[in-house]
Design an enzyme around this catalytic site. Sequence first.
Site, PDB file in Angstrom:
ATOM      1  N   LYS A  72      50.552  69.963  78.199  1.00 39.80           N
ATOM      2  CA  LYS A  72      51.582  70.012  77.143  1.00 39.80           C
ATOM      3  C   LYS A  72      52.656  69.013  77.534  1.00 39.80           C
ATOM      4  CE  LYS A  72      54.564  73.563  76.506  1.00 39.80           C
ATOM      5  NZ  LYS A  72      55.028  74.864  75.970  1.00 39.80           N
ATOM      6  N   SER A 121      69.097  81.906  77.725  1.00 43.55           N
ATOM      7  CA  SER A 121      69.208  80.685  78.531  1.00 43.55           C
ATOM      8  C   SER A 121      70.346  80.822  79.539  1.00 43.55           C
ATOM      9  CB  SER A 121      69.401  79.475  77.619  1.00 43.55           C
ATOM     10  OG  SER A 121      70.391  79.740  76.663  1.00 43.55           O
ATOM     11  N   MET A 162      61.882  86.771  80.676  1.00 39.82           N
ATOM     12  CA  MET A 162      61.155  85.647  80.087  1.00 39.82           C
ATOM     13  C   MET A 162      62.005  84.383  79.925  1.00 39.82           C
ATOM     14  SD  MET A 162      58.316  87.185  79.802  1.00 39.82           S
ATOM     15  CE  MET A 162      57.421  85.817  79.087  1.00 39.82           C
ATOM     16  N   GLY A 163      63.309  84.474  80.131  1.00 40.28           N
ATOM     17  CA  GLY A 163      64.160  83.313  79.826  1.00 40.28           C
ATOM     18  C   GLY A 163      64.241  82.294  80.944  1.00 40.28           C
ATOM     19  N   ASN A 185      73.448  90.901  73.083  1.00 39.11           N
ATOM     20  CA  ASN A 185      73.387  89.443  73.196  1.00 39.11           C
ATOM     21  C   ASN A 185      74.753  88.889  73.548  1.00 39.11           C
ATOM     22  OD1 ASN A 185      71.808  87.036  73.038  1.00 39.11           O
ATOM     23  ND2 ASN A 185      72.914  86.500  71.194  1.00 39.11           N
ATOM     24  N   GLY A 190      58.155  85.987  83.834  1.00 40.65           N
ATOM     25  CA  GLY A 190      57.343  85.099  82.986  1.00 40.65           C
ATOM     26  C   GLY A 190      57.943  83.701  82.955  1.00 40.65           C
TER      27      GLY A 190
HETATM   28  P1  NAD Z   1      67.897  79.830  71.825  1.00 40.95           P
HETATM   29  O1  NAD Z   1      68.738  78.635  72.123  1.00 40.95           O
HETATM   30  O2  NAD Z   1      67.381  80.034  70.448  1.00 40.95           O
HETATM   31  O3  NAD Z   1      68.689  81.175  72.257  1.00 40.95           O
HETATM   32  C1  NAD Z   1      69.386  81.239  73.494  1.00 40.95           C
HETATM   33  C2  NAD Z   1      69.687  82.680  73.844  1.00 40.95           C
HETATM   34  O4  NAD Z   1      70.414  82.700  75.090  1.00 40.95           O
HETATM   35  C3  NAD Z   1      70.580  83.385  72.834  1.00 40.95           C
HETATM   36  O5  NAD Z   1      70.317  84.771  72.865  1.00 40.95           O
HETATM   37  C4  NAD Z   1      71.978  83.108  73.393  1.00 40.95           C
HETATM   38  O6  NAD Z   1      72.953  84.031  72.944  1.00 40.95           O
HETATM   39  C5  NAD Z   1      71.700  83.294  74.873  1.00 40.95           C
HETATM   40  N1  NAD Z   1      72.682  82.616  75.727  1.00 40.95           N
HETATM   41  C6  NAD Z   1      73.150  81.348  75.605  1.00 40.95           C
HETATM   42  N2  NAD Z   1      74.055  81.099  76.585  1.00 40.95           N
HETATM   43  C7  NAD Z   1      74.153  82.241  77.322  1.00 40.95           C
HETATM   44  C8  NAD Z   1      74.914  82.619  78.461  1.00 40.95           C
HETATM   45  N3  NAD Z   1      75.764  81.774  79.045  1.00 40.95           N
HETATM   46  N4  NAD Z   1      74.756  83.866  78.961  1.00 40.95           N
HETATM   47  C9  NAD Z   1      73.884  84.734  78.388  1.00 40.95           C
HETATM   48  N5  NAD Z   1      73.136  84.442  77.299  1.00 40.95           N
HETATM   49  C10 NAD Z   1      73.275  83.206  76.776  1.00 40.95           C
HETATM   50  O7  NAD Z   1      66.695  79.780  72.886  1.00 40.95           O
HETATM   51  P2  NAD Z   1      65.247  80.417  72.781  1.00 40.95           P
HETATM   52  O8  NAD Z   1      64.319  79.413  72.177  1.00 40.95           O
HETATM   53  O9  NAD Z   1      65.322  81.790  72.217  1.00 40.95           O
HETATM   54  O10 NAD Z   1      64.852  80.480  74.344  1.00 40.95           O
HETATM   55  C11 NAD Z   1      65.497  81.398  75.194  1.00 40.95           C
HETATM   56  C12 NAD Z   1      65.164  81.064  76.632  1.00 40.95           C
HETATM   57  O11 NAD Z   1      63.765  81.229  76.853  1.00 40.95           O
HETATM   58  C13 NAD Z   1      65.482  79.628  77.038  1.00 40.95           C
HETATM   59  O12 NAD Z   1      66.063  79.657  78.333  1.00 40.95           O
HETATM   60  C14 NAD Z   1      64.126  78.956  77.094  1.00 40.95           C
HETATM   61  O13 NAD Z   1      64.085  77.871  77.990  1.00 40.95           O
HETATM   62  C15 NAD Z   1      63.284  80.113  77.589  1.00 40.95           C
HETATM   63  N6  NAD Z   1      61.848  79.988  77.326  1.00 40.95           N
HETATM   64  C16 NAD Z   1      61.004  80.459  78.283  1.00 40.95           C
HETATM   65  C17 NAD Z   1      59.636  80.373  78.094  1.00 40.95           C
HETATM   66  C18 NAD Z   1      58.699  80.912  79.128  1.00 40.95           C
HETATM   67  O14 NAD Z   1      57.491  80.678  79.049  1.00 40.95           O
HETATM   68  N7  NAD Z   1      59.166  81.663  80.081  1.00 40.95           N
HETATM   69  C19 NAD Z   1      59.127  79.792  76.918  1.00 40.95           C
HETATM   70  C20 NAD Z   1      60.018  79.375  75.931  1.00 40.95           C
HETATM   71  C21 NAD Z   1      61.384  79.485  76.147  1.00 40.95           C
END
Ligand code: NAD
Length: 321
Positions: free
Chosen positions: A67, A199, A219-220, A159, A292
């Site tokens: 990817k 994030s 997962m984040g 959130n 994850g």
């Molecule tokens: P998004 O930008 O749509 O949402 C971000 C989320 O993080 C929101 O809930 C926001 O309120 C919160 N956030 C932002 N700043 C914050 C802070 N300082 N403290 C606490 N919360 C905060 O992003 P998304 O597409 O929903 O992705 C969320 C996360 O998942 C990202 O970190 C992304 O990299 C990660 N991700 C992980 C995988 C995996 O395989 N593990 C796959 C895809 C995405």
Amino acid sequence: MLIVPEAACPDLLPFDAAFDAVEAVFAAMARGEAYNFPVIREAIGHEDALYGFKGGFDRAGSALGLKAGGYWPNNQARGLINHQSTIFLFDPDTGRVQAAVGGNYLTAARTAAASAVSIKHLSRPDSKVLGMVGAGHQSAFQMRAALRQRKFEKVIGWNFHPEMLSRLADTAAEAGLPFEAVELDRLGAEADVIITITSSFAPILKADQIRPGVHLACMGTDTKGKQEVDPELLARATVFTDEVAQSVSIGEAQHAVASGLIAESAITPVGAVIAGQHPGRVSAEEITLFDGTGVALQDLAVASAVVARAQAEGKATEVAI
Ligand code: NAD
């Protein structure tokens, strides 16, 4: 080669197909039949973008590829989503390129499938309350996938940006379930399963907020420096992951391992549970935590499923290269 456009992917990948593909490839990893290559991720010094490749080879599923993509923070202002990726599949017998598949929807689907696999194999069967931490793009996919694994009766959520919580309320309503926005103390006291998908770069959930018997799917955290939970929580939990090498370097466990709270050897790939090599949860009081991090083999598994279905339904475009 075949081209499967981004817009065709949601119809070509019903959730059960994503779940089955991810569950199977996690088991193949545990049996040593599939492996991920080292991840490349670079700040390219242009548009503040992060760009990289995640590749791997699944001998059992005959999937070889990568990817390519990353994160372009200025895209939203252009009406595009910030995460952009494309998955390329190659014929493992000849090296010829087989397919290019839009990777944006597939990333959300395979990530939701991974946490759902962990919930199926590690959460208490009597889990009733789902707790969500995070309300961004991924959260709706995560919630829908989780709700299929147990007979949940209620969703509660928190959130960092409360104005985004309506996404969780709307997604719970789709499934006919009540949703309540709560403080973190209540979320930890009531939830049987907790998904964190933010994030964040600092711990959100503290170890003392979590009750015995909970399953967490963190997962984040998929990058060095990100963090969603107190490292002490990993010391209290039995920790599982998709891949140990990623868990200790870019996953949630990076912090607990670096501070000496847990050893790398204490982290178990969830594939070992699926493959029957590890018992998984052994008591109703145990806290289980799935880290994850997101591996290439998940992307290749769902892309292969999409290509097979696109060919069967005549929805793939063939081009000579
Ligand atoms: P998004 O930008 O749509 O949402 C971000 C989320 O993080 C929101 O809930 C926001 O309120 C919160 N956030 C932002 N700043 C914050 C802070 N300082 N403290 C606490 N919360 C905060 O992003 P998304 O597409 O929903 O992705 C969320 C996360 O998942 C990202 O970190 C992304 O990299 C990660 N991700 C992980 C995988 C995996 O395989 N593990 C796959 C895809 C995405």
